[in-house]
Design a protein around this motif. Structure first.
Motif, short mmCIF file in Angstrom:
data_model
loop_
_atom_site.label_atom_id
_atom_site.label_comp_id
_atom_site.label_asym_id
_atom_site.label_seq_id
_atom_site.Cartn_x
_atom_site.Cartn_y
_atom_site.Cartn_z
N ARG A 170 -35.50 -8.44 -6.32
CA ARG A 170 -34.18 -9.07 -6.31
C ARG A 170 -33.59 -9.05 -4.89
NH1 ARG A 170 -29.07 -8.86 -4.74
NH2 ARG A 170 -28.07 -10.63 -5.71
N ARG A 228 -30.11 -16.11 1.01
CA ARG A 228 -28.96 -16.12 1.93
C ARG A 228 -29.37 -16.69 3.29
NH1 ARG A 228 -27.14 -10.17 0.03
NH2 ARG A 228 -26.04 -10.82 -1.86
N LEU A 279 -21.13 -12.46 -12.58
CA LEU A 279 -22.38 -11.69 -12.52
C LEU A 279 -23.56 -12.58 -12.13
CD1 LEU A 279 -23.05 -8.74 -13.00
CD2 LEU A 279 -23.70 -9.31 -15.34
N ALA A 332 -23.41 -13.40 -8.50
CA ALA A 332 -23.80 -12.25 -7.68
C ALA A 332 -25.30 -12.00 -7.75
CB ALA A 332 -23.05 -11.01 -8.14
N TYR A 333 -25.83 -11.94 -8.96
CA TYR A 333 -27.22 -11.48 -9.14
C TYR A 333 -28.24 -12.58 -8.86
CZ TYR A 333 -30.91 -8.47 -10.93
OH TYR A 333 -32.03 -7.69 -11.03
N TYR A 334 -28.02 -13.76 -9.43
CA TYR A 334 -29.04 -14.80 -9.30
C TYR A 334 -28.77 -15.79 -8.16
CZ TYR A 334 -31.42 -13.42 -13.61
OH TYR A 334 -32.14 -12.74 -14.55
N TYR A 336 -24.73 -14.52 -4.08
CA TYR A 336 -23.46 -14.64 -3.36
C TYR A 336 -22.86 -13.26 -3.13
CZ TYR A 336 -23.12 -19.71 -3.89
OH TYR A 336 -23.32 -21.06 -3.80
N THR A 337 -22.22 -13.10 -1.98
CA THR A 337 -21.49 -11.84 -1.74
C THR A 337 -20.11 -11.95 -2.38
OG1 THR A 337 -20.53 -12.63 0.32
CG2 THR A 337 -22.67 -11.54 0.47
N LEU A 338 -19.41 -10.82 -2.39
CA LEU A 338 -18.07 -10.81 -2.99
C LEU A 338 -17.17 -11.85 -2.34
CD1 LEU A 338 -17.57 -6.94 -3.20
CD2 LEU A 338 -17.91 -8.47 -5.13
N ASP A 339 -17.20 -11.90 -1.01
CA ASP A 339 -16.34 -12.85 -0.29
C ASP A 339 -16.71 -14.29 -0.63
OD1 ASP A 339 -14.78 -10.99 0.96
OD2 ASP A 339 -16.11 -10.79 2.69
N ILE A 356 -18.11 -15.35 -3.35
CA ILE A 356 -17.67 -15.65 -4.73
C ILE A 356 -16.16 -15.94 -4.72
CG2 ILE A 356 -17.43 -14.72 -7.07
CD1 ILE A 356 -19.96 -13.03 -6.52
N ARG A 363 -14.12 -8.23 -7.06
CA ARG A 363 -14.63 -6.85 -7.14
C ARG A 363 -14.39 -6.28 -8.54
NH1 ARG A 363 -11.61 -4.58 -2.26
NH2 ARG A 363 -12.64 -5.70 -0.61
N VAL A 397 -16.68 -7.92 -11.18
CA VAL A 397 -18.06 -7.42 -11.13
C VAL A 397 -18.12 -6.02 -11.75
CG1 VAL A 397 -19.95 -6.71 -9.59
CG2 VAL A 397 -18.69 -8.79 -9.11
N LYS A 398 -17.16 -5.21 -11.39
CA LYS A 398 -17.12 -3.85 -11.95
C LYS A 398 -17.00 -3.89 -13.47
CE LYS A 398 -13.58 -1.53 -12.77
NZ LYS A 398 -12.21 -1.05 -12.68
N ILE A 411 -20.28 -5.07 -15.16
CA ILE A 411 -21.37 -4.07 -15.17
C ILE A 411 -21.04 -2.92 -16.14
CG2 ILE A 411 -22.54 -2.32 -13.74
CD1 ILE A 411 -23.58 -5.03 -13.03
#
Lengths: 391, 193
Positions: free
Chosen positions: B83, B91, B150, B153-155, B158-161, B163, B175, B178-179, B182
């Motif tokens: 991953r 990226r 999710l 982020a995962y597939y 993308y970073t938090l910013d 997204i 943030r 995502v928390k 999960i």
């Protein structure tokens, strides 16, 4: 556990941290600080379950070969059963086995009965040799005595045929006595110093054998000496090479660490470096009110890029349910620039969401204490403030 | 009967540590069909996905010392390594990484290779396969927003910013999303019967 740690761990396992934060997080992980590893492990397990729902698909058939052709063939590793049977395959064991084989008597030797006395070890051999030598000496001494007597008789009686004291030594008459005497090696008188070699001519090597033996010994000695010198030179030079290699390796490692540290520094401070590269930077000093004691702050801001940084110094303690909020004041109205929860670790905070207000209309900056996450309008006391002047 | 086929993943990894190439081949047989679609979903290209799988197994061979020696299960190692490699590649392809993020050995050690430390207790492949249906149910229970974040982020790597920019919401909200996603996944899985 603070929500921020949970957020960090979640972002880490979901793989959506930017490099700057990821570098910091990995540093925490490597140092074993701040991060509860058991909980992180749990979350990592959860995130790694995501692809288990994907439909399986084999990669191209040639890929396996492409990958493993890059990995050199090592010694084949056998299955445990084979490993047990081949376990003796190492040099010391081979040598040991060979020595044992040599020490074992051969089948022929086993059939031969060896008397105890002929074991030729230590004193026993010497004793046997001495006994034999003494017997022979006695016998020869007796022979010499009788031959003297015979000689005396010869002078008295004319010789017809001389009898040898030894049955196997025949001495012919008619003037050949002298010659015959030369052929017989007479032992010295009893008590005289007798060279041992004369007595054991048949068993000891002759002169030429001694020479050969000596030459051989010298040659072997010289060869061994050369071998030893060569070994010393080889091992000392190879060990010095090894030392050199070890030193170079150490140096490479140190350089790698330095590069890693510098990369980390750059990654951590990249936004800061980027801010300093902006041309129209303006510095704003914020002073403390009585509620903030000796605290102060500095803002570096670029009107054209609408970006900047803020640094806090000697801030009073901020409770877990509180945040600091930076405001721009324009025509009596306050506009939020950012919400912070300063910690000792963070030296700078980036200002990226500066409201679109003409900079020449900004009257001042101020920082208030607000509930965690910030507020829409300032509700808490002002801790720091600073006028904004464009150069 | 193939000797390696009878060994557990842990035992195979221990043999890989001892430079047993055949053990790694066996791990490839077990994991490649799981990892390949994962890489392909992230990089969205077959050749690139194959290159990711190649990289994953070569890293495992060359940098096995990063794999925690407490005989852990390699499932999480392989999935996370794949991953991370694929996300990094994605990226780079879309120009989301700065020029200072050159792919070096040090970069790989820091950002690509997963950290597996005590007292983490990684899953094993067989257990992951066993609880897959329960996990699917747990995922279904998330809100659409949580699932979307999710997925981004995962597939989509993308970073938090990124997204936050894409969804035009504050990064703090991302943030938090995502928390929540999960932790809800974990809690839903624990309460699944």
């Amino acid at each position: 556990m603070p929500d921020t740690v949970k957020e960090m761990m979640s972002a880490y396992v979901a793989g959506c941290m930017d490099l700057r934060n990821l570098a910091q997080f990995v540093k925490f992980l490597d140092e074993g600080t701040y991060i509860p590893l058991d909980e992180l492990g749990e979350l990592q397990n959860i995130a790694s379950l995501i692809p288990i729902l994907l439909e399986r698909e084999a990669p191209p058939a040639s890929l396996q070969n492409e990958i493993f052709s890059q990995i050199p063939e090592d010694e084949p590793v056998e299955e445990p059963q084979q490993r047990r049977t081949k376990r003796k395959v190492n040099l010391s064991e081979i040598i040991k086995e060979e020595l044992e084989e040599k020490q074992k008597p051969s089948e022929e030797e086993e059939d031969i009965e060896i008397p105890e006395k002929v074991s030729f070890t230590g004193l026993e051999r010497e004793t046997v040799v001495k006994e034999v030598a003494e017997k022979l000496e006695e016998e020869i001494f007796a022979t010499k005595k009788s031959s003297k007597r015979e000689e005396k008789k010869k002078k008295e009686v004319p010789l017809e045929e001389e009898q040898s004291p030894h049955p196997h030594v025949k001495i012919k008459a008619s003037g050949k006595t002298e010659q015959a005497k030369k052929e017989i090696v007479l032992p010295p008188e009893k008590g005289a110093a007798v060279p041992e070699r004369e007595f054991f001519q048949e068993t000891l090597p002759d002169e030429s054998d001694y020479k050969k033996l000596t030459v051989w010994k010298i040659a072997t000695g010289v060869t061994a000496l050369i071998a030893v010198i060569f070994a010393i030179v080889y091992f000392s030079s190879s060990s010095s090479y090894e030392e050199e290699i070890a030193k170079l390796r150490q140096k490479i490692k140190e350089n790698e660490i330095t590069i890693e540290d510098k990369t980390e520094f750059i990654n951590q401070n990249l936004p800061l470096i980027e801010v300093f590269e902006l041309k129209d930077l303006i510095l704003v000093d914020l002073s403390s009110t009585t509620d903030a004691g000796s605290a102060d702050a500095r803002i570096l801001i670029s009107p054209s890029a609408r970006r900047g940084i803020i640094q806090f110094v000697n801030l009073p303690e901020i409770a877990g349910n509180e945040s600091l909020q930076l405001w721009i004041v324009n025509k009596g109205q306050s506009y939020s620039v950012g919400v912070f929860h300063p910690s000792e670790k963070e030296k700078f905070y980036h200002l990226t969401k500066i409201p679109f207000i003409p900079f020449d209309e900004i009257e001042m900056f101020r920082i208030t204490k607000e509930p965690k996450g910030g507020a829409e309008f300032p509700t808490g006391k002002t801790l720091l403030f600073g006028a904004f002047r464009i150069k | 009967m193939n000797y390696y086929a009878e060994l557990t993943d842990r035992q195979l990894m221990e043999l890989v540590k001892k430079r047993d190439k055949s053990a790694l081949i066996e791990l490839y047989r077990r994991y490649s069909e799981l990892l390949y679609p994962l890489a392909k979903k992230i990089v969205k290209e077959e050749k690139l996905a194959a290159a990711i799988i190649e990289k994953v197994f070569l890293i495992t061979w060359k940098k096995i010392e990063y794999y925690f020696s407490g005989a852990q299960n390699p499932y999480v190692w392989f999935v996370t390594l794949t991953r991370n490699s694929a996300a990094d590649s994605a990226r780079r392809n879309r120009g989301a990484l700065s020029e200072t993020s050159e792919y070096t050995d040090s970069y790989e050690n820091r950002f690509i290779i997963p950290r597996m430390k005590e007292p983490m207790d990684p899953l094993e492949l067989k257990l992951a396969e066993k609880i897959a249906p329960k996990f699917r149910n747990s995922l279904e229970k998330l809100t659409d927003a949580q699932k979307y974040v999710l997925h981004l982020a995962y597939y989509d790597a993308y970073t938090l910013d990124e997204i936050a920019d894409k969804l035009r919401i504050p990064v703090e909200t991302v943030r938090n999303k995502v928390k929540t996603a999960i932790y809800n996944l974990r809690d839903n899985l624990l309460t699944e019967e």
